[in-house]
Design an enzyme around this catalytic site. Structure first.
Site, PDB file in Angstrom:
ATOM      1  N   TYR A   9      36.545  -5.797 -24.851  1.00  0.00           N
ATOM      2  CA  TYR A   9      37.141  -4.892 -23.871  1.00  0.00           C
ATOM      3  C   TYR A   9      38.457  -4.270 -24.376  1.00  0.00           C
ATOM      4  CZ  TYR A   9      33.878  -6.411 -20.250  1.00  0.00           C
ATOM      5  OH  TYR A   9      32.752  -6.652 -19.513  1.00  0.00           O
ATOM      6  N   LYS A 198      54.515 -10.535 -21.881  1.00  0.00           N
ATOM      7  CA  LYS A 198      53.125 -10.288 -21.466  1.00  0.00           C
ATOM      8  C   LYS A 198      52.693 -11.300 -20.389  1.00  0.00           C
ATOM      9  CE  LYS A 198      48.844  -9.322 -21.183  1.00  0.00           C
ATOM     10  NZ  LYS A 198      48.311  -8.139 -20.568  1.00  0.00           N
ATOM     11  N   CYS A 252      42.682 -11.814 -17.120  1.00  0.00           N
ATOM     12  CA  CYS A 252      44.127 -11.922 -17.357  1.00  0.00           C
ATOM     13  C   CYS A 252      44.884 -12.632 -16.233  1.00  0.00           C
ATOM     14  CB  CYS A 252      44.720 -10.523 -17.533  1.00  0.00           C
ATOM     15  SG  CYS A 252      44.099  -9.691 -18.989  1.00  0.00           S
TER      16      CYS A 252
HETATM   17  N1  NAD Z   1      40.063  -7.567 -20.834  1.00  0.00           N
HETATM   18  C1  NAD Z   1      41.247  -7.194 -20.398  1.00  0.00           C
HETATM   19  O1  NAD Z   1      41.365  -6.504 -19.377  1.00  0.00           O
HETATM   20  C2  NAD Z   1      42.525  -7.549 -21.157  1.00  0.00           C
HETATM   21  C3  NAD Z   1      43.718  -6.879 -20.851  1.00  0.00           C
HETATM   22  C4  NAD Z   1      44.867  -7.176 -21.588  1.00  0.00           C
HETATM   23  C5  NAD Z   1      44.813  -8.160 -22.578  1.00  0.00           C
HETATM   24  N2  NAD Z   1      43.641  -8.818 -22.840  1.00  0.00           N
HETATM   25  C6  NAD Z   1      43.620  -9.828 -23.904  1.00  0.00           C
HETATM   26  O2  NAD Z   1      42.986  -9.241 -25.043  1.00  0.00           O
HETATM   27  C7  NAD Z   1      42.326 -10.276 -25.798  1.00  0.00           C
HETATM   28  C8  NAD Z   1      40.878  -9.870 -26.017  1.00  0.00           C
HETATM   29  O3  NAD Z   1      40.239  -9.821 -24.754  1.00  0.00           O
HETATM   30  P1  NAD Z   1      38.885  -9.048 -24.527  1.00  0.00           P
HETATM   31  O4  NAD Z   1      38.764  -8.865 -23.063  1.00  0.00           O
HETATM   32  O5  NAD Z   1      38.825  -7.847 -25.413  1.00  0.00           O
HETATM   33  O6  NAD Z   1      37.831 -10.143 -25.058  1.00  0.00           O
HETATM   34  P2  NAD Z   1      36.259  -9.939 -25.304  1.00  0.00           P
HETATM   35  O7  NAD Z   1      35.647 -11.253 -25.114  1.00  0.00           O
HETATM   36  O8  NAD Z   1      35.782  -8.753 -24.526  1.00  0.00           O
HETATM   37  O9  NAD Z   1      36.163  -9.521 -26.847  1.00  0.00           O
HETATM   38  C9  NAD Z   1      36.536 -10.326 -27.906  1.00  0.00           C
HETATM   39  C10 NAD Z   1      35.662 -10.004 -29.095  1.00  0.00           C
HETATM   40  O10 NAD Z   1      36.149 -10.756 -30.210  1.00  0.00           O
HETATM   41  C11 NAD Z   1      35.028 -11.163 -31.001  1.00  0.00           C
HETATM   42  N3  NAD Z   1      35.488 -12.262 -31.843  1.00  0.00           N
HETATM   43  C12 NAD Z   1      35.889 -13.502 -31.441  1.00  0.00           C
HETATM   44  N4  NAD Z   1      36.284 -14.213 -32.506  1.00  0.00           N
HETATM   45  C13 NAD Z   1      36.150 -13.422 -33.595  1.00  0.00           C
HETATM   46  C14 NAD Z   1      36.414 -13.598 -34.971  1.00  0.00           C
HETATM   47  N5  NAD Z   1      36.918 -14.741 -35.442  1.00  0.00           N
HETATM   48  N6  NAD Z   1      36.147 -12.584 -35.810  1.00  0.00           N
HETATM   49  C15 NAD Z   1      35.637 -11.412 -35.343  1.00  0.00           C
HETATM   50  N7  NAD Z   1      35.361 -11.189 -34.063  1.00  0.00           N
HETATM   51  C16 NAD Z   1      35.636 -12.176 -33.183  1.00  0.00           C
HETATM   52  C17 NAD Z   1      33.965 -11.497 -29.985  1.00  0.00           C
HETATM   53  O11 NAD Z   1      32.676 -11.453 -30.565  1.00  0.00           O
HETATM   54  C18 NAD Z   1      34.186 -10.405 -28.925  1.00  0.00           C
HETATM   55  O12 NAD Z   1      33.358  -9.275 -29.152  1.00  0.00           O
HETATM   56  C19 NAD Z   1      42.491 -11.563 -24.985  1.00  0.00           C
HETATM   57  O13 NAD Z   1      43.574 -12.288 -25.483  1.00  0.00           O
HETATM   58  C20 NAD Z   1      42.796 -11.064 -23.589  1.00  0.00           C
HETATM   59  O14 NAD Z   1      43.548 -11.999 -22.848  1.00  0.00           O
HETATM   60  C21 NAD Z   1      42.484  -8.520 -22.160  1.00  0.00           C
END
Ligand code: NAD
Length: 405
Positions: A9, A198, A252
């Site tokens: 995401y 954050k 979050c």
């Molecule tokens: N989703 C939100 O609204 C949001 C908003 C702000 C911050 N965040 C933060 O952003 C970070 C990511 O969240 P997200 O929602 O994008 O997670 P997500 O689960 O949607 O995506 C994470 C991706 O990382 C990949 N991945 C995991 N380990 C890996 C590795 N070692 N090598 C390569 N790829 C790998 C997974 O396959 C997955 O596709 C988190 O820390 C979250 O707290 C999320």
């Protein structure tokens, strides 16, 4: 070149945004299926403006792979769940991704951790990796993300950002990289301050929502309309209370504040109480549903259905959603009876009683708990016929058969 690690995401829109603003970007994810979908020209989740951004970035040459690249800057955007028992951050994904980066990163590379982490995570879990690998030439940066699902593309462009770096000069360079697309102000600080801000931002919202939820409970006992109380209170120039609701979901706000509680269990008492208050809301809504049933002489739980599985309106993200939290307690009460659930945004099967059309959903129901105010039904109680509505988000308007919080 920038290598964005983790194309979920956050990582995917970030990679696309940079690529479509002239930065050479390769996106890496270890999920081969996800990479194949992107390479086949499809995005992997629904989000306003994402398909257009994807097309633009592909036109600008963005590439997707499962391989980590040899390049100057890495942006790690992998999950940071919390341990549900001790409430501390689980840094395993960040550690694994950073370890792999260090295997390929050339001398002097910049490693940006964009994942949300608890204060001190970089010092405790990432910096030691550099020391162990003899890679202290790699510059560490933390650049947390603030965007909200549902408006990710707009917020990526306009939100203010924070960059925390050991070396202010590196911080300035990374700020310039984000400024390729970000029109907001970019604050440059140290790593630990960036980590803390954050988590503090999301904790502020969790606590404010908990306050509103507690007010809703007080107002119910006292016979007052909580929304009217909040609406008028917010006319005060220095009051800004958020709205009560059926609980807090998403990746979050129900998660990040626990990092502070987990790391500072003796001190973060008020935050713990706020999180517990928010977590009590799905059960509270269930009690309202029971009240509605009792008042109408309905005893059969099969006559009650839940509309909405996602954690907010008009997105397909179900993570930590209040409906999922509620279903856990319903299952306990109903001894395995699968409650009928429908969400127009969720095509895949997530829970046992899920159906995939409004018609099938409404068939045989007398009470609908409207957990999410998707545009499909917002302000349109007629979408549910003349059924009794339990409306914790106050999206159904007023009516004799509408039960608010
Ligand atoms: N989703 C939100 O609204 C949001 C908003 C702000 C911050 N965040 C933060 O952003 C970070 C990511 O969240 P997200 O929602 O994008 O997670 P997500 O689960 O949607 O995506 C994470 C991706 O990382 C990949 N991945 C995991 N380990 C890996 C590795 N070692 N090598 C390569 N790829 C790998 C997974 O396959 C997955 O596709 C988190 O820390 C979250 O707290 C999320």
């Amino acid at each position: 070149m920038v290598n964005v690690i983790g194309l979920g995401y956050i990582g995917l829109p970030t990679a696309l945004m940079m690529a479509s603003h002239g930065v050479e970007v390769v996106g890496t994810d270890y999920n081969a299926e996800l990479v194949a979908t992107l390479n086949a020209g499809h995005t992997t989740f629904k989000e306003e403006g994402l398909d257009e951004l994807f097309a633009k970035a592909v036109g600008a040459g963005v590439r997707f792979t499962t391989e980590y690249q040899v390049c100057g800057t890495y942006i790690v955007s992998v999950p940071t769940p919390y341990d549900k028992v001790d409430k501390k951050i689980d840094p395993a994904y960040v550690v694994a991704a950073c370890e792999t980066v260090l295997e390929v990163a050339p001398e002097g590379a910049v490693l940006v951790v964009e994942s949300t982490v608890s204060p001190g995570t970089v010092d405790r879990f990432v910096r030691p990796l550099l020391v162990e690998a003899g890679r202290e030439d790699v510059a560490l940066v933390h650049a947390p993300e603030r965007i909200i699902p549902g408006n990710m593309v707009g917020e990526l462009l306009r939100n203010n950002r924070t960059i925390g770096a050991d070396d202010p000069e590196v911080g300035r360079r990374v700020a310039e990289l984000y400024a390729s697309f970000c029109q907001g102000e970019i604050a440059v600080t140290d790593v630990r301050t960036a980590e803390m801000t954050k988590v503090v931002e999301n904790t502020f919202r969790a606590v404010n929502i908990a306050f509103a939820n507690e007010l809703a409970k007080v107002c119910r006992v006292g016979g007052m309309d909580v929304r009217e109380v909040i609406r008028i209170s917010n006319k005060h120039p220095r009051v800004n209370i958020l709205q009560p609701g059926p609980g807090v979901g998403g990746h979050c706000i129900p998660v990040d504040p626990w990092f502070l509680v987990g790391d500072y269990p003796e001190t973060a008492n008020f935050i713990r109480l706020a999180l517990q208050t928010n977590a009590s809301m799905p059960e509270y809504v269930l009690r309202r549903a029971h009240e509605a049933m009792a008042e109408h002489g309905i005893a059969d739980p099969a006559k009650v259905g839940i509309y909405g599985l996602t954690y907010k309106e008009d997105v397909d993200d179900v993570r930590e959603s209040p409906t999922l939290q509620m279903l856990e307690s319903v299952e306990e009460h109903l001894c395995g009876h699968a409650v009928k659930v429908y969400d127009p945004w969720v095509e895949r099967d997530v829970v046992p009683g899920q159906v995939h059309s409004m018609e099938e959903f409404l068939d045989g129901l007398e009470v609908v708990v409207v957990m999410v105010g998707h545009s499909q039904v917002k302000g349109r109680p007629e979408a549910f016929g003349d059924r009794i509505l339990v409306d914790p988000r106050d999206v159904m308007g007023d009516g004799e058969n509408v039960y608010k919080l």
